[in-house]
Design a protein around this motif. Structure first.
Motif, PDB file in Angstrom:
ATOM      1  N   ILE A 102       0.858  -1.178   0.000  1.00 43.08           N
ATOM      2  CA  ILE A 102       0.000   0.000   0.000  1.00 43.08           C
ATOM      3  C   ILE A 102       0.898   1.232   0.000  1.00 43.08           C
ATOM      4  CG2 ILE A 102      -1.776   1.279   1.231  1.00 43.08           C
ATOM      5  CD1 ILE A 102      -2.814  -1.365   2.307  1.00 43.08           C
ATOM      6  N   ALA A 103       0.657   2.129  -0.951  1.00 40.35           N
ATOM      7  CA  ALA A 103       1.463   3.341  -1.098  1.00 40.35           C
ATOM      8  C   ALA A 103       0.835   4.504  -0.319  1.00 40.35           C
ATOM      9  CB  ALA A 103       1.591   3.697  -2.579  1.00 40.35           C
ATOM     10  N   GLY A 129      -1.649   1.600  -5.522  1.00 36.03           N
ATOM     11  CA  GLY A 129      -0.795   2.739  -5.834  1.00 36.03           C
ATOM     12  C   GLY A 129      -1.177   4.010  -5.093  1.00 36.03           C
ATOM     13  N   PRO A 130      -0.307   5.015  -5.165  1.00 33.27           N
ATOM     14  CA  PRO A 130      -0.517   6.275  -4.457  1.00 33.27           C
ATOM     15  C   PRO A 130      -1.867   6.915  -4.759  1.00 33.27           C
ATOM     16  CG  PRO A 130       1.668   6.220  -5.432  1.00 33.27           C
ATOM     17  CD  PRO A 130       0.933   5.023  -5.945  1.00 33.27           C
ATOM     18  N   ASN A 131      -2.503   7.412  -3.713  1.00 34.74           N
ATOM     19  CA  ASN A 131      -3.746   8.178  -3.782  1.00 34.74           C
ATOM     20  C   ASN A 131      -4.939   7.394  -4.308  1.00 34.74           C
ATOM     21  OD1 ASN A 131      -2.474  10.557  -2.779  1.00 34.74           O
ATOM     22  ND2 ASN A 131      -1.543  10.772  -4.803  1.00 34.74           N
ATOM     23  N   ALA A 132      -4.862   6.085  -4.335  1.00 35.63           N
ATOM     24  CA  ALA A 132      -6.020   5.282  -4.730  1.00 35.63           C
ATOM     25  C   ALA A 132      -7.045   5.296  -3.599  1.00 35.63           C
ATOM     26  CB  ALA A 132      -5.602   3.851  -5.043  1.00 35.63           C
ATOM     27  N   GLY A 136     -16.432   1.103   0.301  1.00 39.68           N
ATOM     28  CA  GLY A 136     -17.643   0.294   0.323  1.00 39.68           C
ATOM     29  C   GLY A 136     -17.384  -1.182   0.491  1.00 39.68           C
ATOM     30  N   LYS A 137     -18.483  -1.922   0.578  1.00 42.75           N
ATOM     31  CA  LYS A 137     -18.412  -3.375   0.737  1.00 42.75           C
ATOM     32  C   LYS A 137     -18.092  -3.980  -0.626  1.00 42.75           C
ATOM     33  CE  LYS A 137     -20.900  -7.329   2.492  1.00 42.75           C
ATOM     34  NZ  LYS A 137     -22.144  -7.827   3.060  1.00 42.75           N
ATOM     35  N   ILE A 138     -16.797  -3.986  -0.926  1.00 42.73           N
ATOM     36  CA  ILE A 138     -16.312  -4.505  -2.193  1.00 42.73           C
ATOM     37  C   ILE A 138     -15.290  -5.591  -1.924  1.00 42.73           C
ATOM     38  CG2 ILE A 138     -16.779  -2.373  -3.471  1.00 42.73           C
ATOM     39  CD1 ILE A 138     -13.760  -1.734  -3.260  1.00 42.73           C
ATOM     40  N   SER A 139     -15.088  -6.420  -2.909  1.00 45.47           N
ATOM     41  CA  SER A 139     -14.115  -7.495  -2.803  1.00 45.47           C
ATOM     42  C   SER A 139     -13.066  -7.300  -3.894  1.00 45.47           C
ATOM     43  CB  SER A 139     -14.821  -8.837  -2.982  1.00 45.47           C
ATOM     44  OG  SER A 139     -13.884  -9.881  -2.973  1.00 45.47           O
ATOM     45  N   ILE A 140     -11.810  -7.263  -3.476  1.00 40.11           N
ATOM     46  CA  ILE A 140     -10.697  -7.152  -4.407  1.00 40.11           C
ATOM     47  C   ILE A 140     -10.027  -8.527  -4.450  1.00 40.11           C
ATOM     48  CG2 ILE A 140      -8.544  -5.944  -4.964  1.00 40.11           C
ATOM     49  CD1 ILE A 140     -11.021  -4.085  -4.839  1.00 40.11           C
ATOM     50  N   GLY A 141      -9.952  -9.135  -5.622  1.00 37.31           N
ATOM     51  CA  GLY A 141      -9.392 -10.474  -5.760  1.00 37.31           C
ATOM     52  C   GLY A 141      -7.886 -10.521  -5.554  1.00 37.31           C
ATOM     53  N   ASN A 142      -7.312 -11.705  -5.684  1.00 39.65           N
ATOM     54  CA  ASN A 142      -5.869 -11.905  -5.565  1.00 39.65           C
ATOM     55  C   ASN A 142      -5.173 -11.432  -6.838  1.00 39.65           C
ATOM     56  OD1 ASN A 142      -6.389 -13.157  -3.104  1.00 39.65           O
ATOM     57  ND2 ASN A 142      -6.399 -15.187  -4.008  1.00 39.65           N
ATOM     58  N   ASN A 143      -3.911 -11.027  -6.694  1.00 41.50           N
ATOM     59  CA  ASN A 143      -3.089 -10.605  -7.828  1.00 41.50           C
ATOM     60  C   ASN A 143      -3.747  -9.458  -8.591  1.00 41.50           C
ATOM     61  OD1 ASN A 143      -0.889 -10.647  -9.669  1.00 41.50           O
ATOM     62  ND2 ASN A 143      -2.045 -11.966 -11.057  1.00 41.50           N
ATOM     63  N   VAL A 144      -4.020  -8.382  -7.871  1.00 37.58           N
ATOM     64  CA  VAL A 144      -4.658  -7.200  -8.467  1.00 37.58           C
ATOM     65  C   VAL A 144      -3.743  -6.000  -8.275  1.00 37.58           C
ATOM     66  CG1 VAL A 144      -6.595  -5.581  -8.275  1.00 37.58           C
ATOM     67  CG2 VAL A 144      -7.008  -8.041  -8.166  1.00 37.58           C
ATOM     68  N   LEU A 145      -3.587  -5.220  -9.333  1.00 41.27           N
ATOM     69  CA  LEU A 145      -2.853  -3.960  -9.268  1.00 41.27           C
ATOM     70  C   LEU A 145      -3.872  -2.841  -9.400  1.00 41.27           C
ATOM     71  CD1 LEU A 145       0.468  -2.984 -10.793  1.00 41.27           C
ATOM     72  CD2 LEU A 145      -1.487  -1.517 -11.221  1.00 41.27           C
ATOM     73  N   ILE A 146      -3.907  -1.961  -8.409  1.00 38.24           N
ATOM     74  CA  ILE A 146      -4.779  -0.789  -8.452  1.00 38.24           C
ATOM     75  C   ILE A 146      -3.873   0.404  -8.690  1.00 38.24           C
ATOM     76  CG2 ILE A 146      -6.425   0.625  -7.180  1.00 38.24           C
ATOM     77  CD1 ILE A 146      -7.278  -1.970  -5.732  1.00 38.24           C
ATOM     78  N   GLY A 178       6.600  -7.924 -10.691  1.00 38.44           N
ATOM     79  CA  GLY A 178       7.542  -6.823 -10.602  1.00 38.44           C
ATOM     80  C   GLY A 178       7.128  -5.743  -9.608  1.00 38.44           C
ATOM     81  N   TYR A 179       5.912  -5.810  -9.110  1.00 37.22           N
ATOM     82  CA  TYR A 179       5.429  -4.832  -8.134  1.00 37.22           C
ATOM     83  C   TYR A 179       5.469  -5.387  -6.714  1.00 37.22           C
ATOM     84  CZ  TYR A 179       3.791  -1.707 -11.783  1.00 37.22           C
ATOM     85  OH  TYR A 179       3.728  -0.847 -12.843  1.00 37.22           O
ATOM     86  N   ILE A 180       5.286  -6.680  -6.577  1.00 36.87           N
ATOM     87  CA  ILE A 180       5.305  -7.298  -5.257  1.00 36.87           C
ATOM     88  C   ILE A 180       6.486  -8.259  -5.204  1.00 36.87           C
ATOM     89  CG2 ILE A 180       4.073  -8.761  -3.625  1.00 36.87           C
ATOM     90  CD1 ILE A 180       1.490  -7.585  -4.658  1.00 36.87           C
ATOM     91  N   ASN A 181       7.515  -7.826  -4.501  1.00 38.32           N
ATOM     92  CA  ASN A 181       8.755  -8.605  -4.394  1.00 38.32           C
ATOM     93  C   ASN A 181       8.820  -9.319  -3.054  1.00 38.32           C
ATOM     94  OD1 ASN A 181       9.615  -7.610  -6.901  1.00 38.32           O
ATOM     95  ND2 ASN A 181      10.408  -5.764  -5.930  1.00 38.32           N
TER      96      ASN A 181
END
Length: 184
Positions: A102-103, A129-132, A136-146, A178-181
């Protein structure tokens, strides 16, 4: 890796190696890691009255000092990584999976009315990413880049990239490559 503490697993994400207690303390010069250390101690001793109160007081001081509004009640998986320090808000009822980045400037918030009343649930290996803003009651799956500055108030399937405001979703099996090391 099951014999290691949650703190060691969090710090592994930064260094790529399991650290001893003195090595962890040496890394606490970094504000992000210092805050994670205090947060995890607060979570560890939450049910013990004196130690819990002590770590909660220390956490409150560092929330103000660093600008992180993350509470010990927040369920956060192992391998948590804060990319930069400052201006970060996470609702205490939110749930965050393993190996999440989390940025700065991110808001993970509750919606108090409407069809998405509630808080987000975030899967494993999610890069925010920054400022995202996730609300709400939302579900974010695995291996997601926002992506930076995205506004997300809807469910996001696994293996996706979310961009923009209003946000759009693109399917990508290598979304966080390349984003999650140093995954645990």
């Amino acid at each position: 890796m099951s014999n290691y503490t949650t703190i060691q697993k969090d710090f592994y994400r930064e260094s790529g190696k399991m650290l001893s207690s003195p090595e962890i303390w040496a890394k606490c010069i970094n504000p992000n890691l210092h805050f994670i250390y205090i947060l995890r101690k607060c979570q560890q001793y939450r049910k013990k009255s004196f130690l819990g109160a002590f770590w909660r007081l220390v956490l409150r001081h560092h929330q103000i000092k660093y600008g992180f509004q993350i509470y010990p009640e927040t369920e956060i998986g192992e391998g948590f990584y804060l990319g930069h320090w400052g201006a970060l808000v996470i609702n205490p009822k939110a749930k965050i999976g393993r190996n999440c980045n989390i940025a700065q400037g991110v808001t993970i918030a509750q919606a108090n009315r409407g069809k998405n009343e509630g808080v987000p649930v975030i899967g494993d290996e999610v890069w925010i990413g920054p400022n995202a803003v996730l609300v709400g009651k939302i579900s974010i799956g695995n291996n997601v880049l926002i992506a930076p500055n995205a506004y997300v108030n809807f469910d996001v399937p696994a293996n996706s990239v979310v961009i923009g405001n209003p946000a759009t979703i693109s399917s990508n099996t290598n979304a966080t490559l390349g984003y999650i090391n140093n995954k645990i």
